[in-house]
Motif scaffolding. Structure first.
Motif, PDB file in Angstrom:
ATOM      1  N   TRP A  60       0.835  -1.222   0.000  1.00  0.00           N
ATOM      2  CA  TRP A  60       0.000   0.000   0.000  1.00  0.00           C
ATOM      3  C   TRP A  60       0.858   1.256   0.000  1.00  0.00           C
ATOM      4  O   TRP A  60       0.659   2.182  -0.784  1.00  0.00           O
ATOM      5  CB  TRP A  60      -0.957   0.049   1.193  1.00  0.00           C
ATOM      6  CG  TRP A  60      -1.871  -1.115   1.452  1.00  0.00           C
ATOM      7  CD1 TRP A  60      -2.349  -1.478   2.670  1.00  0.00           C
ATOM      8  CD2 TRP A  60      -2.440  -2.061   0.517  1.00  0.00           C
ATOM      9  NE1 TRP A  60      -3.165  -2.588   2.561  1.00  0.00           N
ATOM     10  CE2 TRP A  60      -3.242  -2.966   1.257  1.00  0.00           C
ATOM     11  CE3 TRP A  60      -2.339  -2.235  -0.867  1.00  0.00           C
ATOM     12  CZ2 TRP A  60      -3.937  -4.013   0.662  1.00  0.00           C
ATOM     13  CZ3 TRP A  60      -3.026  -3.283  -1.467  1.00  0.00           C
ATOM     14  CH2 TRP A  60      -3.808  -4.149  -0.705  1.00  0.00           C
TER      15      TRP A  60
ATOM     16  N   GLU B  62       1.005   3.883  -3.131  1.00  0.00           N
ATOM     17  CA  GLU B  62       0.433   5.209  -2.840  1.00  0.00           C
ATOM     18  C   GLU B  62       1.492   6.251  -2.497  1.00  0.00           C
ATOM     19  O   GLU B  62       1.193   7.276  -1.886  1.00  0.00           O
ATOM     20  CB  GLU B  62      -0.573   5.071  -1.680  1.00  0.00           C
ATOM     21  CG  GLU B  62      -1.791   4.249  -2.073  1.00  0.00           C
ATOM     22  CD  GLU B  62      -2.656   3.846  -0.880  1.00  0.00           C
ATOM     23  OE1 GLU B  62      -2.628   4.544   0.146  1.00  0.00           O
ATOM     24  OE2 GLU B  62      -3.362   2.823  -1.004  1.00  0.00           O
TER      25      GLU B  62
ATOM     26  N   GLU C 197       3.850   9.317  -2.232  1.00  0.00           N
ATOM     27  CA  GLU C 197       3.563  10.713  -2.564  1.00  0.00           C
ATOM     28  C   GLU C 197       4.228  11.133  -3.868  1.00  0.00           C
ATOM     29  O   GLU C 197       3.664  11.882  -4.649  1.00  0.00           O
ATOM     30  CB  GLU C 197       4.097  11.607  -1.443  1.00  0.00           C
ATOM     31  CG  GLU C 197       3.003  12.322  -0.681  1.00  0.00           C
ATOM     32  CD  GLU C 197       3.556  12.986   0.554  1.00  0.00           C
ATOM     33  OE1 GLU C 197       4.188  14.041   0.378  1.00  0.00           O
ATOM     34  OE2 GLU C 197       3.367  12.435   1.656  1.00  0.00           O
TER      35      GLU C 197
ATOM     36  N   ARG D 104       6.144   5.337  -7.595  1.00  0.00           N
ATOM     37  CA  ARG D 104       5.015   4.400  -7.689  1.00  0.00           C
ATOM     38  C   ARG D 104       5.262   3.380  -8.799  1.00  0.00           C
ATOM     39  O   ARG D 104       5.707   3.749  -9.889  1.00  0.00           O
ATOM     40  CB  ARG D 104       3.718   5.147  -8.008  1.00  0.00           C
ATOM     41  CG  ARG D 104       3.297   6.102  -6.913  1.00  0.00           C
ATOM     42  CD  ARG D 104       1.991   6.807  -7.307  1.00  0.00           C
ATOM     43  NE  ARG D 104       1.846   8.038  -6.544  1.00  0.00           N
ATOM     44  CZ  ARG D 104       1.273   9.155  -7.015  1.00  0.00           C
ATOM     45  NH1 ARG D 104       0.783   9.195  -8.240  1.00  0.00           N
ATOM     46  NH2 ARG D 104       1.192  10.222  -6.239  1.00  0.00           N
TER      47      ARG D 104
ATOM     48  N   ARG E 298      -8.613  -1.430  -4.482  1.00  0.00           N
ATOM     49  CA  ARG E 298      -7.991  -0.134  -4.181  1.00  0.00           C
ATOM     50  C   ARG E 298      -7.556   0.632  -5.422  1.00  0.00           C
ATOM     51  O   ARG E 298      -7.567   1.861  -5.434  1.00  0.00           O
ATOM     52  CB  ARG E 298      -6.740  -0.347  -3.329  1.00  0.00           C
ATOM     53  CG  ARG E 298      -7.038  -0.678  -1.907  1.00  0.00           C
ATOM     54  CD  ARG E 298      -5.725  -0.813  -1.150  1.00  0.00           C
ATOM     55  NE  ARG E 298      -5.999  -1.217   0.203  1.00  0.00           N
ATOM     56  CZ  ARG E 298      -5.555  -0.546   1.283  1.00  0.00           C
ATOM     57  NH1 ARG E 298      -4.820   0.518   1.143  1.00  0.00           N
ATOM     58  NH2 ARG E 298      -5.861  -0.970   2.484  1.00  0.00           N
ATOM     59  N   TYR E 299      -7.098  -0.105  -6.428  1.00  0.00           N
ATOM     60  CA  TYR E 299      -6.461   0.562  -7.582  1.00  0.00           C
ATOM     61  C   TYR E 299      -7.095   0.104  -8.893  1.00  0.00           C
ATOM     62  O   TYR E 299      -6.588  -0.796  -9.569  1.00  0.00           O
ATOM     63  CB  TYR E 299      -4.959   0.263  -7.597  1.00  0.00           C
ATOM     64  CG  TYR E 299      -4.302   0.435  -6.259  1.00  0.00           C
ATOM     65  CD1 TYR E 299      -4.293   1.674  -5.613  1.00  0.00           C
ATOM     66  CD2 TYR E 299      -3.704  -0.653  -5.618  1.00  0.00           C
ATOM     67  CE1 TYR E 299      -3.709   1.827  -4.364  1.00  0.00           C
ATOM     68  CE2 TYR E 299      -3.105  -0.502  -4.369  1.00  0.00           C
ATOM     69  CZ  TYR E 299      -3.115   0.732  -3.756  1.00  0.00           C
ATOM     70  OH  TYR E 299      -2.542   0.880  -2.519  1.00  0.00           O
TER      71      TYR E 299
END
Ligand code: DX5
Ligand code: ZN
Length: 247
Positions: A151, A155, A157, A162, A194-195
């Protein structure tokens, strides 16, 4: 979900005929080639290295866009994955997919001297380094690794940290032709929930008998070695795998 991508694993090819086998799979409808790199340490088996990757690259047209047809999806089942980024870029790798387990170094880098050293310190730094070297980045987890570790990475920043793809192993890595582990599919479902736009790859034991479960869980990048290379009609198997993901 993103489009279906079918990636035959060339581990099941005839290695005495590798260039031909690779170009043939693209002709037969494959999107990517899944290139399994094993070092005899991270997994109890050895395969090929840069010289071979670079020679088969010469037999398959380069993709015209990221994730396009002909993408070399290099699955790096190796220790110290930061050490091989540049070499694999030069050999013609498009997507460098390392293992989370190999990238979590117990040695904290002090005073990093260069990008490669920094990339040793965390999966996020390694992803950033892969991007800086001009490849897409993938991160793989073995069956014993919980999906939750991803996760924070997916995710991140900083978009450069990523991954472009996550690989959920559905066998213990090391060999082709093993039995599919349906126990790993909840990881795929959790990632997909989630994605919605992430490329989620499954690898190990995929074929016409197991594809529906993997597709239902949300996988869109399908690796298949023995099921494609062992088929009477590989083009038909590739087409059926694609249909199962798209329906
Ligand atoms: C296993 C490799 C796989 C393997 C898949 O460690 O990562 O890519 O070649 O082979 P099949 O599809 O035969 O399970
Ligand atoms: Zn693989």
């Amino acid at each position: 979900a993103p489009p279906a991508i079918i990636a035959p694993s060339i581990l099941s090819a005839n290695f005495a005929n590798l260039g031909h086998d690779c170009s043939k799979k693209i002709e037969q409808g494959a999107d990517w080639l899944h290139v399994d790199i094993m070092d005899g340490h991270f997994v109890p088996n050895m395969t090929i290295g840069c010289p071979v990757v670079s020679q088969i690259r010469g037999c398959v047209d380069r993709p015209s866009e990221p994730c396009g047809r002909g993408t070399f999806d290099c699955h790096m089942m190796i220790m110290e994955p930061h050490k091989w980024v540049r070499e694999f870029k030069n050999a013609g790798c498009d997507l460098y997919c390392f293992h989370y387990e190999a990238a979590v170094s117990s040695v904290a880098a002090t005073e990093p001297a260069d990008k490669e050293t920094t990339a040793r310190t965390s999966p996020k730094q390694l992803i950033k380094y892969i991007h800086e070297e001009g490849m897409q980045a993938g991160i793989a987890i073995k069956p014993d690794t919980p999906v939750d570790v991803l996760w924070d990475i997916v995710e991140s920043e900083d978009p450069a940290e990523r991954p472009d793809m996550v690989l959920v192993m559905t066998v213990h890595p090391g060999f082709g032709g093993q039995k599919f582990m349906a126990s790993e599919l909840p990881k795929v479902a959790a990632l997909r929930e989630r994605y919605p736009d992430l490329n989620i790859e499954v690898d190990g034991g995929l074929g016409l008998g197991t594809i529906d479960q993997a597709a239902d869980a949300g996988a869109n990048v399908i690796v298949a070695g023995s099921a494609v290379f062992g088929a009477q009609d590989p083009a038909d198997v590739i087409a059926k795998l694609r249909e199962a993901v798209q329906k």
